[in-house]
Design an enzyme around this catalytic site. Sequence first.
Site, PDB file in Angstrom:
ATOM      1  CD  GLU A  22      -3.245   0.401   2.083  1.00 48.11           C
ATOM      2  OE1 GLU A  22      -3.942  -0.599   1.836  1.00 48.11           O
ATOM      3  OE2 GLU A  22      -3.361   1.065   3.121  1.00 48.11           O
ATOM      4  CD  GLU A  30      -2.960   0.839  -4.143  1.00 45.77           C
ATOM      5  OE1 GLU A  30      -2.874   0.152  -3.109  1.00 45.77           O
ATOM      6  OE2 GLU A  30      -3.999   0.949  -4.810  1.00 45.77           O
ATOM      7  CB  CYS A  44      -7.154  -3.343   6.493  1.00 46.75           C
ATOM      8  SG  CYS A  44      -5.763  -2.387   6.059  1.00 46.75           S
ATOM      9  CB  SER A  47      -5.552   0.510  -1.131  1.00 44.00           C
ATOM     10  OG  SER A  47      -4.646  -0.547  -1.311  1.00 44.00           O
ATOM     11  CE  LYS A  65     -10.274  -8.442   8.397  1.00 47.08           C
ATOM     12  NZ  LYS A  65      -9.529  -8.041   7.187  1.00 47.08           N
ATOM     13  CD  GLU A 108     -11.327  -9.358   3.830  1.00 48.70           C
ATOM     14  OE1 GLU A 108     -11.006  -9.780   4.966  1.00 48.70           O
ATOM     15  OE2 GLU A 108     -10.806  -8.368   3.301  1.00 48.70           O
ATOM     16  CD  GLU A 137     -14.149 -10.442  -4.766  1.00 47.40           C
ATOM     17  OE1 GLU A 137     -15.093 -11.212  -5.091  1.00 47.40           O
ATOM     18  OE2 GLU A 137     -14.333  -9.416  -4.107  1.00 47.40           O
ATOM     19  CB  CYS A 166      -9.317  -4.387  14.521  1.00 45.99           C
ATOM     20  SG  CYS A 166      -8.959  -3.955  12.831  1.00 45.99           S
TER      21      CYS A 166
END
Lengths: 574, 164
Positions: free
Chosen positions: A280, A283, A300, A320, A359, A362, A367, A504
């Site tokens: 990142e 990036e 994230c 990102s 999560k 996710e 993908e 988190c």
Amino acid sequence: MDMLTVTIDGNKVQVPAGSTILDAAHAAGVDIPTLCYLKDTNVVGVCRVCVVEVEGAKSLQAACVAPASDGMVVRTNTPAVREARRTVLELIISNHPYECLTCERSGNCELQALADRFNIREIEYEGEKHKFPVDSSSPSIVRDPNKCILCRRCVSVCQDTQSVCALAPNDRGFDTMVGPAFADDLMEAVCTMCGQCVLACPVGALTESDATEYVWAALADPTKHVVVQTAPAVRASIGEELGMPAGSRVTGQMVAALRRLGFDKVFDTDFTADLTIMEEGYELLERLKAGGVLPLITSCSPGWIKFIEHFFPDLLPHVSTCKSPQQMFGALAKTYYAEKAGIDPKDIYVVSIMPCTAKKFEAKRPEMTSSGYPDIDAVLTTRELGRMIREAGIDFPSLPAEDYDDPLGMSTGAAVIFGASGGVMEAALRTVYEVVTDSELENIDFEDVRGIEGCKEAQVDINGTVVNVAVTNGLKNARQLLERISKGDADYHFVEIMACPGGCIGGGGQPIPTDRETRLKRISAIYEEDRNMPLRKSHLNPQVQELYKEFLGEPLGEKSHELLHTHYVPRSRV
Amino acid sequence: MACETCTCIGEITDEQREKVREIIDYYEGKSGVLIQVLHEAQQVVGYLPREIQVMIAEGLDIPLSEVYSVVTFYALFSLKPKGRNVISVCKGTACYVKGVDAIMEKLGEDLGVKGEDTTDDGRFSVEIVRCMGACGLGPVVRVNEDIYARVKSDQIKVILDKYE
Ligand code: SF4
Ligand code: SF4
Ligand code: SF4
Ligand code: FES
Ligand code: FES
């Protein structure tokens, strides 16, 4: 400040003007029972379990909403008060399933605790009971409306803290049900899977979708090589789930417990947090150099990702392309690690321990299979890991501290602070500064971006270029920031967004209760952990350096793109 | 059965959509207009199906959960189209005293609906009204334009059979 004198059960206390009777009772050391009340979040006065007698008032008053006044005389434990409270509880229970034996919240349920406290041993009137279908459509959250006591705490959190508005009270009277519109499943609603409603629910009507069964099965399967990764925030909270004080730092004990549960390798999501900073960070540098879309926004937090997909799909190019550390870990475990350890990736079973319900969603995104297999096989929340450790009979607090396994267990202090709001930003700044200037950053503590406030800003001078950054947590704050970005009146280069208040450490998979106080304690634990790490900058992680040398090549290289980066999908706003 | 004269249940015409869009456009940007918009949209369409609620949520930039919550809270709003025949049951004081509850119960049993609702085949809607001015004749039930006085539970079936 104006002070009021209030008499609670014969004792005089002083409280600031604007206090409620509940606040005054607190100050007097009297614990008035509450159910619908959730501090700073849901103050609606609907359940009436908190009633008290006020001298001169005709009827009993709900302490959570009734303002205290000077000279007020309050009695909290009279026969009339006890009777009224018992009636409220009996009415709720008469339309409640008797499922404590099999309920996830048993032992940590506010209704169960009050039934016990008010010595309710028998329900006189057996009322008509609901038979709503249980919604287990999502991989993250189970909704059992039959256990719902209509307190609306989840509604307030989802609306006011998160600005998602996936839940509302529907229908009237006996038919009232709190849930998505048209009694849709959560998967069909605009829910982000953040799990803040699960933290808010006083009973077992909202819980995580439990995956412990799958993990036990994998651990018992001799053909599976079962590896586990632990998210940064879990080391600051799993102790709490196992009876220790909030903010206990238990990294080493957690590693030891995971080994005793039978995991073949105990690795760390912190390793891929360091890796995220590399990807990142580069990036960001590339976008700055090439005039790419700015601000770059972190990726994230999967609750945050689903939020922007639903509500601001136009802004997706800002996000990102880095996968989250959880997903990067899975992709590497089934490629790099498989190769290194000489294990067929089809035999590797990857478990993540996460502070987060999103999560789980996710990990199931279609993908997330760039290794040719699902990157992640099972996700457990902090609460579920606690359950497994208890089930195994492990005496957690007395375990010796053990170290993570190599190579995916090595990390720096920059990675551990991912667990608190501001941590990704701070970790990125530590690395980007040194990569650009090629000189050592003297003060690596970016205090401005730390803490629980909704929006934090900082300016960093990197070789003459001023980089403006912003950090926000909680989706309502995120929405406000995105609206500014949308209008073009937010001049930032880099923005960190976490779906959950405090980051988190306040995730939807964390121990219940998670309130402001526990959040702050966990945050201090995280920064203490950082201070105690020998290395505190991601680019100095020797195992990450080796990973690039042996396998990935360079940040943003071809292999990185294939394994560590992803894309997003616009979703419906209603 | 093919319908020749009526619109099929759940079918909204383009003209109705257009009208609802005009209502939304008129109120857009003003606050506190949800109930008004729902009310006017229901006058146009006859009821508030999902498609219309989604249009309103999107058009007014209000969460769908809020729109649906309001629609289901007020008895005035209906999620289903009106049935071909409307049964109005009087729940005014006199009729209430004369035992209209038993009538409601029987209707519910025979039609498979609960309270104010429309049958799945669209044949009947039940609605509750307050005093029809025939208190001496209670309990009073009206089906479309026909008034039935001093109704007893065991007459319900005979009455319903008259309507297709
Ligand atoms: S929600 Fe609470 S009271 Fe209800 S079954 Fe679960 S533990 Fe028991
Ligand atoms: S998980 Fe988050 S977004 Fe979904 S209903 Fe709960 S609070 Fe709302
Ligand atoms: S789901 Fe839980 S928090 Fe929401 S209203 Fe029901 S009991 Fe309260
Ligand atoms: S806690 Fe006060 S009314 Fe519910
Ligand atoms: S009460 Fe029924 S007609 Fe008057």
